[in-house]
Motif scaffolding. Structure first.
Motif, short mmCIF file in Angstrom:
data_model
loop_
_atom_site.label_atom_id
_atom_site.label_comp_id
_atom_site.label_asym_id
_atom_site.label_seq_id
_atom_site.Cartn_x
_atom_site.Cartn_y
_atom_site.Cartn_z
N TYR A 150 2.87 -4.44 -12.08
CA TYR A 150 2.32 -3.11 -11.80
C TYR A 150 0.91 -2.99 -12.38
O TYR A 150 -0.03 -2.52 -11.72
N LYS A 151 0.77 -3.41 -13.64
CA LYS A 151 -0.54 -3.31 -14.29
C LYS A 151 -1.59 -4.15 -13.56
O LYS A 151 -2.77 -3.78 -13.48
N GLN A 152 -1.14 -5.28 -13.02
CA GLN A 152 -2.07 -6.20 -12.37
C GLN A 152 -2.48 -5.72 -10.97
O GLN A 152 -3.66 -5.86 -10.58
N PHE A 153 -1.55 -5.15 -10.21
CA PHE A 153 -1.80 -4.93 -8.78
C PHE A 153 -1.83 -3.47 -8.34
O PHE A 153 -2.12 -3.22 -7.18
N HIS A 154 -1.50 -2.50 -9.22
CA HIS A 154 -1.36 -1.13 -8.72
C HIS A 154 -2.68 -0.55 -8.20
O HIS A 154 -2.69 0.23 -7.25
N ARG A 155 -3.81 -0.95 -8.79
CA ARG A 155 -5.09 -0.43 -8.30
C ARG A 155 -5.41 -0.97 -6.91
O ARG A 155 -5.88 -0.24 -6.03
N ALA A 156 -5.14 -2.27 -6.74
CA ALA A 156 -5.38 -2.87 -5.42
C ALA A 156 -4.49 -2.21 -4.37
O ALA A 156 -4.93 -1.96 -3.23
N TYR A 157 -3.28 -1.90 -4.73
CA TYR A 157 -2.36 -1.25 -3.78
C TYR A 157 -2.86 0.15 -3.45
O TYR A 157 -2.78 0.60 -2.30
N SER A 158 -3.39 0.87 -4.46
CA SER A 158 -3.86 2.24 -4.24
C SER A 158 -5.02 2.28 -3.24
O SER A 158 -5.22 3.28 -2.54
N GLU A 159 -5.79 1.21 -3.17
CA GLU A 159 -6.94 1.17 -2.28
C GLU A 159 -6.56 0.92 -0.83
O GLU A 159 -7.37 1.10 0.08
N ILE A 160 -5.31 0.47 -0.60
CA ILE A 160 -4.85 0.26 0.78
C ILE A 160 -4.64 1.61 1.43
O ILE A 160 -4.07 2.53 0.84
N ARG A 161 -5.07 1.75 2.66
CA ARG A 161 -4.94 3.04 3.36
C ARG A 161 -3.47 3.42 3.54
O ARG A 161 -2.61 2.55 3.70
N ARG A 162 -3.21 4.75 3.51
CA ARG A 162 -1.83 5.25 3.66
C ARG A 162 -1.20 4.74 4.95
O ARG A 162 -0.02 4.36 4.95
N LYS A 163 -1.96 4.73 6.05
CA LYS A 163 -1.42 4.29 7.33
C LYS A 163 -0.97 2.84 7.25
O LYS A 163 0.10 2.47 7.75
N THR A 164 -1.75 2.01 6.59
CA THR A 164 -1.40 0.59 6.46
C THR A 164 -0.14 0.42 5.62
O THR A 164 0.73 -0.40 5.94
N ARG A 165 -0.06 1.22 4.55
CA ARG A 165 1.12 1.14 3.69
C ARG A 165 2.38 1.52 4.47
O ARG A 165 3.44 0.91 4.31
#
Length: 546
Positions: free
Chosen positions: A111-126
């Motif tokens: 979580y600490k490593q990847f949560h920022r990268a995940y947050s930058e993904i657009r909601r539609k893509t998620r």
């Protein structure tokens, strides 16, 4: 979790393991689909489902080490049953459980490593990604169901029917979501076949015979936690483990060392259930929960019908909520319940009363009550785990004994000591000789708790003591009996006349009756008879004649 719970895997095929892996993956996809689909930039909310799943795993692994099965959903809200069991829960911890800690730490680091990268993904893509995950789950599930339709005549025979016979194996193969749904949807109460009921109903009632003698005024039933027979026959370098119980036998009490435990998942509550109602617990589910609202023809109800002025009470060491004792008290016909809640010694901090305090508590209630009375006392100091002794005794145990076995025997010795003080109280207060006193174990225990070896000669049968019987019992100490036999025996000893006498046989029933074809068949059918009575709520609205 699955591999911790299912210990006996002898009936599984290679395909069963493949099903386990695929369904475990499907469970993960389904459990995380909603948070993946809904959670936006607040990625820390992922820890809510993750925490719930982790707790689910820990609870099931811990539960399985007591009961060798998955925890039924009906027990998820029964937090009162954990009261005083913290030592037991810690005793179930194994080195392999470190995997839970490792995966939790790995999740936090990821979580600490990847949560920022995940947050930058657009909601539609998620959301598209989460739908892909859901799609994969349904494709896999569809493939398994399609395979099942080819090899099985119906999905009922593949997924529902096996669960009724082997619920643990079925959940192992088909996953925890399947197990939760099917357990919540399925009613443990089975539909009764009218033809089978008509066939067995003539066997519901024991053959009539006549025993006439003046019964004792009071009945005291002491159910001792996890008491096995072998300590009551044991001397170590001249030291008796149970001197009080041995002295009772020397002075004429009836003793049987060969009683078979009939308990199922309900453990202690099942022993109480059988002794008071004459029925056998169901092999699936927890009987007192699944059949809580049934009508029972119980010992307290029959006593009150025979002796209208009698007071029936329970004295227990636990909370009134443990195993729903407060509700069970009413269902079985008791007038009063005395629990840990009512015990008011200010400087006692434990969740459960030890046997010393419990017997003192029972004595104080006896002293201030009117006769006749029926008192049920439930002890707890011999409860697992056996990681320490309640009191230390200088007993020179053999070197082969495990620490758990030594602690167990020390705790039995402790129980016996304070049982003796309670019996002395009854004598001093002129209650002993006009009371029928029964001492029985609630259930046997697994050797997993004792860790005994073959040379220790540990037997797992449970004992029965009957003190001040108004009628001599001719059966030998090794006469084969089960827990179901105590209910009709108590009816005979208590002078209680009832059409319903349970599914067992009284120890006072003449051999000439026991050896008849009818009674032999009745013993063969007793589990089915008990199941029918429970499933149909047979006694509801039925008047049982004396």
């Amino acid at each position: 979790m699955h591999y911790s719970i299912l210990i006996d895997k002898y009936s599984l095929t290679p395909f069963s393991y493949l099903e386990n892996i695929i369904h475990a993956f499907i469970d993960i996809c389904l459990l995380f689909f909603i948070p993946l689909y809904l959670i936006g930039k607040k990625t820390y909310l992922f820890f809510i489902p993750y925490t719930i799943i982790t707790i689910l795993v820990i609870v099931n692994v811990s539960y399985s080490r007591f009961f060798y099965t998955y925890m039924p959903p009906i027990l998820y809200g029964e937090f009162n049953n954990l009261d005083g069991l913290s030592a037991n829960v810690f005793a179930t911890i194994r080195f392999s459980d470190i995997t839970i800690l490792i995966t939790t730490l790995a999740s936090i680091l990821s979580y600490k490593q990847f949560h920022r990268a995940y947050s930058e993904i657009r909601r539609k893509t998620r959301r598209i990604f989460s739908l892909y995950i859901l799609g994969i789950a349904f494709i896999l599930l569809g493939g398994l169901i399609a395979t099942a339709t080819i090899h099985w005549s119906s999905l009922n025979y593949k997924y529902v029917h096996p669960f009724k016979n082997s619920p643990t194996e079925s959940i192992f193969k088909f996953g925890i979501i399947y197990g939760t749904i099917i357990q919540c949807a399925s009613n443990n109460k089975q539909d009764c076949n009218p033809e089978e009921v008509a066939k067995l109903e003539p066997f519901f009632y024991e053959s009539k015979y006549s025993i006439e003698y003046p019964p004792k005024e009071n009945i005291i039933l002491i159910i001792v936690e996890s008491l096995l027979s072998f300590p009551t026959d044991l001397k170590i370098n001249g030291i008796e483990i149970t001197p009080t119980l041995n002295k009772l036998v020397e002075k004429g009490a009836y003793y049987n060392n060969n009683m078979t435990s009939l308990i199922q998942l309900g453990e202690s509550s099942d022993g109480q259930f059988t002794y008071l109602n004459g029925l056998i617990p169901k092999t699936k589910g927890v009987t007192i929960y699944d059949y809580f609202n049934n009508t029972f023809v119980s010992l307290p109800k029959l006593l009150k019908k025979q002796k209208p002025g009698i007071e029936c009470r329970m004295v227990i060491s636990t909370s009134s909520k443990t195993w729903r004792q407060d509700g069970v008290c009413i269902q079985y016909g008791f007038d009063k319940l005395y629990s840990r809640k009512e015990y008011t010694l200010s400087n006692y901090k434990e969740n459960w009363l030890n046997d010393k305090l419990l017997f003192e508590y029972a004595a104080s209630i006896d002293k201030n009550s009117k006769q006749p009375f029926f008192s049920l006392i439930l002890t707890s100091s011999t409860h697992s785990p056996y990681t320490k002794a309640v009191e230390d005794y200088l007993i020179p145990f053999p070197d082969t004994y495990s620490e758990e076995l030594k602690n167990y025997l020390s705790n039995v010795h402790y129980m016996d000591k304070y049982l003796g003080k309670y019996l002395n109280f009854l004598k001093e207060n002129h209650l002993y000789h006009n009371s029928l006193i029964i001492i029985a174990s609630d259930h046997s225990i697994s050797n997993d708790w004792l860790k005994s070896k073959e040379e220790d000669n540990v037997s797992f049968q449970i004992p029965l003591y009957i003190v001040n019987s108004p009628q001599k019992i001719d059966k030998t100490s090794d006469y084969v009996i089960t827990q179901a036999d105590l209910f009709p025996t108590l009816l005979d000893l208590g002078g209680i006349h009832s059409e319903w006498r349970g599914v067992g046989n009284s120890l006072l029933c003449p051999d000439s009756i026991l050896n008849t074809e009818r009674e032999k068949k009745r013993i063969i059918y007793r589990e089915k008879i008990s199941d029918i009575i429970l499933d149909s709520d047979y006694f509801k609205g039925k008047k049982i004649s004396k």
